[in-house]
Design an enzyme around this catalytic site. Structure first.
Site, short mmCIF file in Angstrom:
data_model
loop_
_atom_site.label_atom_id
_atom_site.label_comp_id
_atom_site.label_asym_id
_atom_site.label_seq_id
_atom_site.Cartn_x
_atom_site.Cartn_y
_atom_site.Cartn_z
N GLU A 54 -14.85 -9.06 -6.68
CA GLU A 54 -15.10 -9.35 -5.27
C GLU A 54 -16.52 -8.96 -4.93
O GLU A 54 -16.97 -7.87 -5.29
CB GLU A 54 -14.11 -8.52 -4.45
CG GLU A 54 -14.21 -8.73 -2.98
CD GLU A 54 -14.04 -10.20 -2.62
OE1 GLU A 54 -12.97 -10.75 -2.84
OE2 GLU A 54 -15.03 -10.78 -2.12
N PHE A 55 -17.22 -9.83 -4.22
CA PHE A 55 -18.63 -9.54 -3.90
C PHE A 55 -18.85 -9.33 -2.40
O PHE A 55 -19.99 -9.33 -1.94
CB PHE A 55 -19.52 -10.68 -4.38
CG PHE A 55 -19.40 -10.94 -5.86
CD1 PHE A 55 -20.09 -10.14 -6.76
CD2 PHE A 55 -18.59 -11.95 -6.35
CE1 PHE A 55 -19.98 -10.35 -8.13
CE2 PHE A 55 -18.47 -12.18 -7.71
CZ PHE A 55 -19.17 -11.37 -8.61
N GLY B 81 -36.81 1.96 3.40
CA GLY B 81 -36.38 2.84 4.48
C GLY B 81 -35.59 4.00 3.90
O GLY B 81 -35.97 4.57 2.87
N ASP C 135 0.86 -1.18 0.00
CA ASP C 135 0.00 0.00 0.00
C ASP C 135 0.90 1.23 0.00
O ASP C 135 2.01 1.21 0.52
CB ASP C 135 -0.92 0.00 1.24
CG ASP C 135 -2.16 0.86 1.03
OD1 ASP C 135 -3.26 0.29 0.90
OD2 ASP C 135 -2.02 2.10 0.98
N GLY D 195 -26.45 3.34 0.79
CA GLY D 195 -25.27 4.23 0.74
C GLY D 195 -24.04 3.36 0.69
O GLY D 195 -24.09 2.24 0.20
N CYS E 3 -19.94 1.44 -2.34
CA CYS E 3 -20.10 0.62 -3.55
C CYS E 3 -21.37 0.93 -4.35
O CYS E 3 -21.29 1.44 -5.47
CB CYS E 3 -20.07 -0.85 -3.19
SG CYS E 3 -18.46 -1.37 -2.59
C1 UDX Z 1 -22.43 -4.13 -1.58
C2 UDX Z 1 -22.77 -5.50 -2.17
O1 UDX Z 1 -23.80 -6.12 -1.37
C3 UDX Z 1 -21.54 -6.37 -2.22
O2 UDX Z 1 -21.83 -7.62 -2.83
C4 UDX Z 1 -20.46 -5.65 -3.01
O3 UDX Z 1 -19.26 -6.40 -3.02
C5 UDX Z 1 -20.18 -4.28 -2.41
O4 UDX Z 1 -21.40 -3.53 -2.35
P1 UDX Z 1 -21.96 -3.21 0.90
O5 UDX Z 1 -21.71 -1.87 0.27
O6 UDX Z 1 -21.01 -3.71 1.94
O7 UDX Z 1 -22.01 -4.34 -0.24
O8 UDX Z 1 -23.41 -3.12 1.57
P2 UDX Z 1 -24.83 -3.83 1.38
O9 UDX Z 1 -25.01 -4.84 2.43
O10 UDX Z 1 -25.04 -4.25 -0.02
O11 UDX Z 1 -25.82 -2.60 1.72
C6 UDX Z 1 -25.78 -1.44 0.90
C7 UDX Z 1 -26.74 -0.41 1.38
O12 UDX Z 1 -28.08 -0.80 1.09
C8 UDX Z 1 -26.72 -0.10 2.87
O13 UDX Z 1 -26.75 1.31 3.05
C9 UDX Z 1 -27.97 -0.75 3.41
O14 UDX Z 1 -28.46 -0.10 4.54
C10 UDX Z 1 -28.90 -0.60 2.22
N1 UDX Z 1 -29.98 -1.60 2.17
C11 UDX Z 1 -29.70 -2.93 2.05
C12 UDX Z 1 -31.31 -1.18 2.19
O15 UDX Z 1 -31.59 0.03 2.27
N2 UDX Z 1 -32.31 -2.10 2.10
C13 UDX Z 1 -32.05 -3.43 1.99
O16 UDX Z 1 -33.00 -4.20 1.91
C14 UDX Z 1 -30.70 -3.86 1.96
#
Ligand code: UDX
Length: 471
Positions: free
Chosen positions: A175-176, A280, A53, A284, A287
């Protein structure tokens, strides 16, 4: 100084090509949320890993076995494997070039400041930094989320900066992982996707991931472009599903219906499912928001912007959740939040992380403060990162500190500890809560004398209509 103990890797067969992981050694370039998780998990799988890094502070922390951010289960892995000698970190690309022939690229691709497109400059810089120091043939494996076409362009770039006689190839392995569940998602993913141009690269990655694939995780092989698109298409689908629920929530608000009961009912259809259907405050994080914008931008560059114009609506619905929540707060304060004391529960973009990138909770908190409210934010994990981003907001160490004497409580990140609160024990000036995640037990809060306003569902509890404040 990096040290590694010699370890034996039963899962990795003898070398047949310089780019196989037969040495048991890999590097991981970029040690943020993605890279640090990948590096620690590869060490857990038995590999010797060197993380590279450019940030000396981050490298110093990690090399000392300290994780510079919160991610459940990851600190333990970093501590264990830096101590065992299997995981080390450096800022020196020469050391990384010497260390291994398989290099994972895990640097960030944030939204550009001047457009909706992704900024891939860190990916290019990672390659420019490493490749001129290579002395043997190498395989670069991208894990960063990139616009389709980046991998092919990067392969050309890598060749142009490689020393004479050194062959450098590129594969992609999106990556997921989800923050908050990163370790589990890496060690037990739903699938592993690899984009390759050569069957040998598939073999290398199959061997590397053998400990994961052998327990039944599907291994999907595609070309480079498809693998890049798989990632952004998955995130676009998830964002669309959330915004669909939130669009229906707007309708429910207008019609006096309850989106929670509605999504519970439609989610029982196995073709729909309950996941990512929670209405809701919306999505955010680092990603989903930037990935849908980058996908639209890339579609435009490729001349097919019409195919993805619906994502503009997905984005707009999502951003409206924030303004709707602010409007509801103003309404519940009798038309203005000026001078009102507002408690905000939650700063992280979702529970289980201290990440506040594009956090809906902090966005709402900041908007209320701009409208003259005295805002106090509480979060079990994210107040330090939040205070760096929004230093002018007030922060509370405990829920009680935030809530006591407040005119309005907003529940904006659904941490378990907020759901477990005893609403009767809290001492606000007025018992009004906006549940921005529709996650509190509204009946229990109402029974304790609270008025509970959800998003996309009728308010319950004390008082009818907006509970105006008079002072
Ligand atoms: C996401 C993808 O899920 C993941 O596969 C990818 O690698 C990176 O982006 P992440 O950003 O960690 O992961 O969060 P995630 O769990 O997807 O939630 C994203 C946002 O959606 C959060 O702000 C969460 O509060 C919101 N969310 C999620 C909702 O508002 N409603 C839902 O039903 C699910």
């Amino acid at each position: 100084m990096t040290t590694h103990q010699e370890t034996h890797h039963d899962t990795v067969p003898a070398a047949t090509d310089p780019a196989t992981p037969a040495s048991g050694r890999v590097t991981v370039i970029g040690t943020g949320y993605l890279g640090a998780t990948h590096a620690a998990c590869l060490a857990e799988l038995g590999y010797d890993v060197l993380g590279l890094d450019t940030d000396p502070a981050k490298v110093a922390d990690l090399a000392a076995g300290r994780l510079p951010f919160y991610e459940p289960g990851l600190a333990e892995l970093v501590e264990r494997h830096t101590a065992s000698g299997r995981l080390a970190f450096t800022t020196d690309p020469r050391e990384a070039a010497e260390f291994a022939d398989l290099h994972f690229v895990c640097v960030g691709t944030p939204q550009r400041r001047d457009s909706m497109a992704a900024d891939t400059s860190h990916v290019t810089a990672a390659v420019s930094g490493l490749v001129p120091h290579l002395r043997r043939d190498a395989l670069l494996v991208g894990k960063s989320t990139v616009p389709v076409g980046t991998a092919a362009a990067l392969a050309l770039h890598a060749r142009s900066v490689a020393p004479d006689g050194v062959e450098v190839a590129v594969a992609w392995n999106p990556e997921f992982l989800r923050e908050g569940r990163a370790v589990e998602d890496t060690l037990r993913p739903d699938r592993i996707v690899v984009g390759v141009t050569d069957p040998l690269h598939e073999k290398v990655l199959r061997e590397l991931y053998a400990p994961v694939v052998d327990v039944g995780v599907p291994f999907v092989v595609t070309d480079l472009a498809t693998s890049e698109l798989v990632k952004v298409a998955a995130n676009a689908f998830l964002a669309t599903k959330i915004s669909f629920a939130n669009a229906i929530a707007e309708l429910c608000d207008a019609a006096g219906a309850d989106v929670v009961a509605l999504t519970d009912a439609i989610g029982r259809d196995a073709r729909i499912g309950h996941q990512f259907l929670s209405a809701g405050l919306g999505f955010g994080g680092g990603c989903l928001p930037k990935d849908i914008r980058a996908l639209m931008a890339r579609a435009g560059e490729l001349g097919v912007d019409e195919a993805l114009t619906f994502l503009r609506e997905v984005d707009a619905i999502n951003m409206r959740r924030r303004s709707r929540t602010v409007a509801l707060a103003v309404e519940e304060c009798g038309g203005s939040v000026l001078g009102r004391r507002v408690a905000v529960l939650g700063a992280a973009f979702k529970p289980g992380t201290d990440d506040v990138r594009d956090s809906p909770a902090l966005n709402v908190a900041a908007q209320l403060q701009l409208q003259g409210a005295h805002v106090r934010v509480h979060d079990p994990r994210a107040t330090a990162t939040a205070a760096r981003t929004f230093p002018t907001l007030g922060y509370a160490d405990t829920v009680e500190d935030a809530v006591t004497g407040s005119d309005l409580v907003l529940h904006l990140t659904e941490w378990d500890e907020y759901r477990a609160l005893d609403p009767a024990a809290l001492q606000p000036a007025r018992r009004v809560v906006i549940d921005g995640r529709n996650a509190l037990d509204a009946e229990r809060w109402a029974a304790a004398g609270w008025r509970v306003c959800g998003l996309g569902r009728p308010a319950v509890g004390a008082g009818v209509g907006p509970a105006a404040v008079s002072r």
